[in-house]
Design a protein around this motif. Structure first.
Motif, mmCIF file in Angstrom:
data_model
loop_
_atom_site.group_PDB
_atom_site.id
_atom_site.type_symbol
_atom_site.label_atom_id
_atom_site.label_comp_id
_atom_site.label_asym_id
_atom_site.label_seq_id
_atom_site.Cartn_x
_atom_site.Cartn_y
_atom_site.Cartn_z
ATOM 1 N N SER A 12 48.907 22.835 13.079
ATOM 2 C CA SER A 12 48.079 22.944 14.245
ATOM 3 C C SER A 12 47.060 24.186 13.857
ATOM 4 C CB SER A 12 48.613 23.169 15.560
ATOM 5 O OG SER A 12 48.970 21.896 15.743
ATOM 6 N N ASN A 16 43.060 23.857 12.936
ATOM 7 C CA ASN A 16 42.247 24.632 13.911
ATOM 8 C C ASN A 16 41.370 25.762 13.230
ATOM 9 O OD1 ASN A 16 42.185 27.219 16.245
ATOM 10 N ND2 ASN A 16 41.510 25.096 16.695
ATOM 11 N N GLU A 21 39.726 20.458 16.595
ATOM 12 C CA GLU A 21 40.086 20.840 18.017
ATOM 13 C C GLU A 21 41.404 20.265 18.078
ATOM 14 O OE1 GLU A 21 38.991 19.657 22.443
ATOM 15 O OE2 GLU A 21 37.546 19.311 21.048
ATOM 16 N N SER A 23 43.926 18.830 20.239
ATOM 17 C CA SER A 23 44.204 18.289 21.623
ATOM 18 C C SER A 23 45.363 18.538 22.232
ATOM 19 C CB SER A 23 43.823 16.647 21.507
ATOM 20 O OG SER A 23 42.543 16.568 21.086
ATOM 21 N N HIS A 41 46.884 26.649 23.792
ATOM 22 C CA HIS A 41 46.470 26.066 25.454
ATOM 23 C C HIS A 41 46.816 27.338 26.175
ATOM 24 C CE1 HIS A 41 46.256 22.290 23.195
ATOM 25 N NE2 HIS A 41 45.296 22.105 23.833
#
Length: 473
Positions: A12, A16, A21, A23, A41
């Motif tokens: 990730s 990134n 992006e 999710s 997040h």
């Protein structure tokens, strides 16, 4: 992008950084899921919950996280189903499990692979990535990567795979991975892989293991190996690989264990301590680690904690870079002999064969058999990338003894993260052992970024000409 079997987020982070992006991540381990949520997040606890891919359908995931319509909300899926889950399944079985919703009852090893395919089928991504250990090229006489490509071709994808070593892409660690990428056939993209950006002559063990993996490369029964892409080798004209010294030398010196200041118990990963070198050269690896994906805390670096070392630091101090357990055991025996001589000088040496003698020996000499555990310990070479970090670092970090004899210790959590190319701002949930496990299980983010950049270029080259069938999925 959707990250399956995400762990703490090595893939990730790399994707990134390449502009994708994130999710969501789907991860079963609670601490790893918590780390992924906290880093990608923050402040949204729903993303930090552990999720079992075997019981969570794609529709449920999309609804829970409000991602949108399943067939159009995800462009790229990445992840690495554990190879044990589908090893020795075979081409006929792979086709069987696609149409058999309860095939895992017949063959539990197929289950996680089946779930990965189910998510691909549901989300219909434009592109996907799978990663695993090189052994999948010949696991029990089968080429799992080739079989996977065939299944994906049946699903409407063009797929290919190769071997990449992280040290060739700016990671201060020699870590070999199988990387498989696939694109929807109607996009007209042929799989390609990033070229090395750093040069390293792989040590004999790594070079030979790669040769063995390729020598034993097997195709499918009755066919050739037609999805394999030979890996590009680095040119000596490239910048040299990032070394362990470049990765770690600016971090704080740890010596409390040398005078009894270390105690057993939980290590607080959240505590920040000032950098050992406040300023580092601009553009250096250390500078990159301090500022990639956001600056580290103003107070310094977190997670710089080590295991309790009541016995072995004295041995570490006497090892030379590259020394392994046989040399460590010999050094321990010398230390024990020196202690006996010291005690004998004051008439306090225990009698040979006594319980006191055995207890004293145990305080100096590790109990492991030299013949059975020759690679159990290793002192890092400062001028080479580190050897492969394993998930069991939390229980046995002696595979990575710090090269600095004045510190005489194993690497810290933050140092392990640096060697994996996780930036200093990246946080790990849980205690020290959990953090080590997350780091050891991860894909190095800089390796992931190299692959993600290549995929991004391929997708960006399409511009607005993505065929309707692929665009609508």
């Amino acid at each position: 992008m959707l990250d399956l079997f995400s762990g703490c987020g090595g893939l990730s982070l790399g994707f990134n950084a390449a502009g994708f992006e994130i999710s969501a991540g789907v991860e079963f381990d609670p601490r790893a899921a918590e780390s992924h949520g906290a880093n990608f997040h923050p402040g949204q606890p729903i993303y930090a919950l552990p999720r079992d891919i075997t019981s969570l359908s794609p529709v449920e995931l999309a609804d829970t996280l409000d991602l949108g319509p399943v067939t159009s909300c995800i462009d790229v899926i990445v992840g690495g189903p554990p190879c044990q889950a589908f090893a020795r399944v075979g081409r006929p079985k792979l086709r069987e499990i696609e149409s058999h919703p309860e095939a895992f009852i017949r063959d539990p090893r197929a289950r996680l692979y089946l779930e990965y395919l189910a998510y691909v089928e549901a989300f219909q991504p434009l592109a996907l990535l799978m990663e695993n250990v090189p052994d999948v090229l010949n696991h029990g006489g089968q080429n799992i990567a080739e079989e996977t490509c065939e299944v994906l071709r049946d699903r409407g994808y063009v797929a290919g795979y190769t071997l990449l070593n992280s040290a060739f892409y700016g990671v201060p660690q020699m870590r070999e991975r199988m990387i498989l990428v696939a694109y929807r056939r109607e996009l007209g993209i042929e799989p390609s892989f990033p070229r090395p950006t750093r040069f390293l002559q792989l040590p004999r063990g790594y070079a030979s293991s790669r040769r063995v993996a390729l020598k034993l490369l097997k195709g499918l029964p009755g066919g050739d190996v037609n999805s394999y892409h030979p890996p590009a080798m680095p040119s000596p004209e490239l910048p040299p690989a990032v070394t362990a010294r470049e990765a770690l030398s600016d971090l704080p010196v740890l010596t409390a264990h040398l005078d009894g200041g270390s105690r057993r118990g939980r290590r607080a990963l959240e505590t920040a301590i000032g950098y050992g070198t406040p300023m580092v050269p601009e553009g250096s690896y250390a500078d990159f680690m301090r500022h990639w994906s956001g600056p580290a805390t103003a107070e310094g670096v977190t997670g710089h904690v080590i295991r309790h070392l009541p016995r072995d630091w004295r041995i570490f101090a006497r090892l030379a870079p590259g020394d392994e357990y046989p040399e460590a055991h010999a050094a321990a025996c010398v230390l024990f002999g020196e202690e006996l001589e010291r005690l004998a000088a004051v008439n306090a040496a225990p009698e040979s064969g006594s319980e006191a003698h055995d207890a004293l020996r145990a305080a100096f000499v590790p109990p492991y058999d030299v013949g059975k555990f020759p690679n159990k310990w290793r002192k890092m070479e400062p001028d080479l990338p580190a050897r492969t970090l394993m998930a069991h670092l939390g229980k046995d970090s002696y595979s990575h003894i710090h090269y600095d004899s004045t510190q005489a210790r194993t690497i810290s959590v933050r140092e392990a993260a640096r060697l994996q190319s996780f930036p200093d701002s990246f946080t790990f949930s849980g205690a020290m052992n959990a953090a080590f496990r997350q780091i050891g299980n991860a894909v190095p983010p800089l390796l992931a970024k190299a692959v993600a950049d290549e995929m991004s270029r391929n997708l960006a080259a399409l511009g607005t000409t993505i065929p309707t069938a692929a665009a609508s999925r």
